[in-house]
Write an enzyme that holds these catalytic residues in place. Sequence first.
Site, PDB file in Angstrom:
ATOM      1  NE  ARG A   1      -0.442  -8.418  10.737  1.00 12.50           N
ATOM      2  CZ  ARG A   1      -1.740  -8.656  10.664  1.00 12.50           C
ATOM      3  NH1 ARG A   1      -2.321  -9.448  11.537  1.00 12.50           N
ATOM      4  NH2 ARG A   1      -2.467  -8.109   9.713  1.00 12.50           N
TER       5      ARG A   1
ATOM      6  CE1 TYR B   1     -11.002   7.414  10.447  1.00 16.50           C
ATOM      7  CE2 TYR B   1     -11.378   7.413   8.078  1.00 16.50           C
ATOM      8  CZ  TYR B   1     -10.911   6.794   9.221  1.00 16.50           C
ATOM      9  OH  TYR B   1     -10.342   5.549   9.143  1.00 16.50           O
TER      10      TYR B   1
ATOM     11  N   GLY C   1       0.793  -1.240   0.000  1.00 15.68           N
ATOM     12  CA  GLY C   1       0.000   0.000   0.000  1.00 15.68           C
ATOM     13  C   GLY C   1       0.818   1.279   0.000  1.00 15.68           C
TER      14      GLY C   1
ATOM     15  CG  PHE D   1     -12.760  -3.909  10.118  1.00 16.46           C
ATOM     16  CD1 PHE D   1     -13.917  -3.703  10.851  1.00 16.46           C
ATOM     17  CD2 PHE D   1     -11.685  -4.529  10.738  1.00 16.46           C
ATOM     18  CE1 PHE D   1     -14.006  -4.100  12.179  1.00 16.46           C
ATOM     19  CE2 PHE D   1     -11.770  -4.930  12.074  1.00 16.46           C
ATOM     20  CZ  PHE D   1     -12.929  -4.714  12.793  1.00 16.46           C
TER      21      PHE D   1
ATOM     22  CE  LYS E   1      -4.634   5.890  10.538  1.00 14.24           C
ATOM     23  NZ  LYS E   1      -3.243   5.557  10.139  1.00 14.24           N
TER      24      LYS E   1
HETATM   25  C1  HXC Z   1     -16.446  -6.655  12.713  1.00 10.45           C
HETATM   26  C2  HXC Z   1     -14.331  -7.609  12.749  1.00 10.45           C
HETATM   27  C3  HXC Z   1     -14.234  -7.468  11.331  1.00 10.45           C
HETATM   28  C4  HXC Z   1     -15.346  -6.871  10.636  1.00 10.45           C
HETATM   29  C5  HXC Z   1     -12.401  -8.372  12.073  1.00 10.45           C
HETATM   30  N1  HXC Z   1     -13.179  -8.182  13.158  1.00 10.45           N
HETATM   31  N2  HXC Z   1     -13.017  -7.940  10.954  1.00 10.45           N
HETATM   32  N3  HXC Z   1     -15.414  -7.205  13.423  1.00 10.45           N
HETATM   33  N4  HXC Z   1     -16.419  -6.477  11.362  1.00 10.45           N
HETATM   34  N5  HXC Z   1     -15.335  -6.684   9.316  1.00 10.45           N
HETATM   35  C6  HXC Z   1     -12.862  -8.548  14.529  1.00 10.45           C
HETATM   36  C7  HXC Z   1     -12.604 -10.027  14.674  1.00 10.45           C
HETATM   37  O1  HXC Z   1     -13.809 -10.749  14.746  1.00 10.45           O
HETATM   38  C8  HXC Z   1     -11.793 -10.075  15.966  1.00 10.45           C
HETATM   39  O2  HXC Z   1     -12.613  -9.921  17.106  1.00 10.45           O
HETATM   40  C9  HXC Z   1     -10.960  -8.818  15.876  1.00 10.45           C
HETATM   41  O3  HXC Z   1     -11.636  -7.939  14.962  1.00 10.45           O
HETATM   42  C10 HXC Z   1      -9.566  -9.082  15.336  1.00 10.45           C
HETATM   43  O4  HXC Z   1      -9.694  -9.735  14.085  1.00 10.45           O
HETATM   44  P1  HXC Z   1      -8.601 -10.741  13.505  1.00 10.45           P
HETATM   45  O5  HXC Z   1      -9.024 -11.114  12.138  1.00 10.45           O
HETATM   46  O6  HXC Z   1      -8.328 -11.801  14.501  1.00 10.45           O
HETATM   47  O7  HXC Z   1      -7.325  -9.808  13.513  1.00 10.45           O
HETATM   48  P2  HXC Z   1      -6.085  -9.802  12.559  1.00 10.45           P
HETATM   49  O8  HXC Z   1      -5.923 -11.097  11.831  1.00 10.45           O
HETATM   50  O9  HXC Z   1      -4.950  -9.313  13.370  1.00 10.45           O
HETATM   51  O10 HXC Z   1      -6.476  -8.699  11.431  1.00 10.45           O
HETATM   52  C11 HXC Z   1      -6.501  -7.351  11.727  1.00 10.45           C
HETATM   53  C12 HXC Z   1      -7.543  -6.625  10.891  1.00 10.45           C
HETATM   54  C13 HXC Z   1      -7.264  -6.798   9.391  1.00 10.45           C
HETATM   55  C14 HXC Z   1      -7.517  -5.148  11.282  1.00 10.45           C
HETATM   56  C15 HXC Z   1      -8.907  -7.193  11.200  1.00 10.45           C
HETATM   57  O11 HXC Z   1      -8.251  -6.077   8.659  1.00 10.45           O
HETATM   58  C16 HXC Z   1      -5.903  -6.317   8.978  1.00 10.45           C
HETATM   59  O12 HXC Z   1      -4.909  -7.016   9.165  1.00 10.45           O
HETATM   60  N6  HXC Z   1      -5.756  -5.108   8.438  1.00 10.45           N
HETATM   61  C17 HXC Z   1      -4.434  -4.533   8.070  1.00 10.45           C
HETATM   62  C18 HXC Z   1      -4.475  -3.743   6.803  1.00 10.45           C
HETATM   63  C19 HXC Z   1      -5.510  -2.644   6.856  1.00 10.45           C
HETATM   64  O13 HXC Z   1      -6.483  -2.705   7.591  1.00 10.45           O
HETATM   65  N7  HXC Z   1      -5.339  -1.634   6.014  1.00 10.45           N
HETATM   66  C20 HXC Z   1      -6.305  -0.538   5.926  1.00 10.45           C
HETATM   67  C21 HXC Z   1      -5.805   0.645   6.551  1.00 10.45           C
HETATM   68  S1  HXC Z   1      -6.735   2.023   5.983  1.00 10.45           S
HETATM   69  P3  HXC Z   1     -13.131 -11.214  17.975  1.00 10.45           P
HETATM   70  O14 HXC Z   1     -13.868 -10.582  19.098  1.00 10.45           O
HETATM   71  O15 HXC Z   1     -13.987 -11.990  17.037  1.00 10.45           O
HETATM   72  O16 HXC Z   1     -11.884 -11.929  18.405  1.00 10.45           O
HETATM   73  C22 HXC Z   1      -6.721   3.187   7.206  1.00 10.45           C
HETATM   74  C23 HXC Z   1      -7.243   4.585   6.941  1.00 10.45           C
HETATM   75  C24 HXC Z   1      -8.269   4.663   5.881  1.00 10.45           C
HETATM   76  O17 HXC Z   1      -6.318   2.932   8.245  1.00 10.45           O
HETATM   77  C25 HXC Z   1      -8.611   6.038   5.400  1.00 10.45           C
HETATM   78  C26 HXC Z   1      -9.349   6.019   4.084  1.00 10.45           C
HETATM   79  C27 HXC Z   1      -9.700   7.347   3.499  1.00 10.45           C
END
Ligand code: HXC
Length: 303
Positions: free
Chosen positions: A58, A167, A37, A117, A182
């Site tokens: 990671r 935001y 990204g 997310f 943030k």
């Molecule tokens: C509700 C959710 C969910 C969803 C995960 N969870 N996805 N809850 N809706 N869609 C919950 C899970 O059930 C779990 O809770 C907890 O979150 C952790 O999830 P895991 O999958 O075990 O975590 P992990 O494998 O470490 O993954 C982390 C992640 C994933 C954040 C969920 O999306 C990720 O790795 N993201 C990294 C890259 C990223 O997000 N990039 C975008 C950045 S954009 P429970 O209770 O079930 O254990 C940004 C700014 C955007 O930041 C600005 C735009 C203009």
Amino acid sequence: SSNPSDKYDNLKAVKTPMLPPDSYKGKKVFVTGGGTGLGKAMTRMLSQLGAEVAIVSRSPDVLKSTSEEISGETGNPVHPIPANIRDPEAVKSSVDQFVEICGGLPDVVINNAAANFISPSERLSPNAWRTIVDVVLNGSMYATLEIGKRLIEQQKGANFLTISTPYAALGSPFVTPSGAAKSGLENVTRSLAVEWGRHGLRFNGIAPGAIYTKGAFSRLDPSGKFQKILTDSTPTGRIGEQEEIANLACFLCSDYASWFNGEIVMFDGGQTLQASGMFSSYLKLSKDQWDQAESMIRGTKGS
Ligand code: HXC
């Protein structure tokens, strides 16, 4: 098409590095989330400009392939350092490895790693909340503390950059953990800009609007429809390009920006201002509709 950026050349993205070649020669850079990204885009341009970059995240496989890809292109070293920034011990070890590999502490630190997310907040578990805050706020702070303390000890100056979001300032529905984290990070950025200036440390940030990356768009725009809404609600009629934030990051972290301190640059084509402008919906009015409105307004007598 009616997009201003299709019509006006000055609104198109320029993708080549703005700084002179070798601007970063001899500089060591620590980038969290540098494997993919926006972090990857910033790493690529820093490397093009001569930096030695370490990318920290990671996934060892992703880091390895990004390092090979970029150093293959630029001929400059890109080091993969696997570490989960949610774990302070792993962050400490990543800094130890950085010093060993690069032969000293970083000149530039980019706190870019993020997690996010979209989700209605009533669907969030405590662990969902904690996961995002741990990456965005705690992870960035672990890296900042670990590197900052050592820089102060060694009396070495460095430039820090926070990647935030528009935001962070006023919040947004459906991203409460990210917005809170943030926002906290922006607060830290401004606080340390003042507190650690005397140690030669500068802190700035960029709040990028929509710039396409798979990591963000797959989690924030799963249906793909939001991209068009954003494009249509941006004054210049397009989303951002990765090279554009890379150019801004390279400038802010360079010595050309040595008087920039404590600034969070809104970088979104004006989308946030358009969304907040009370009369922005009037942008849709035609010339006839304005003629009509004007004559009604001018025709008003008294109060
Ligand atoms: C509700 C959710 C969910 C969803 C995960 N969870 N996805 N809850 N809706 N869609 C919950 C899970 O059930 C779990 O809770 C907890 O979150 C952790 O999830 P895991 O999958 O075990 O975590 P992990 O494998 O470490 O993954 C982390 C992640 C994933 C954040 C969920 O999306 C990720 O790795 N993201 C990294 C890259 C990223 O997000 N990039 C975008 C950045 S954009 P429970 O209770 O079930 O254990 C940004 C700014 C955007 O930041 C600005 C735009 C203009």
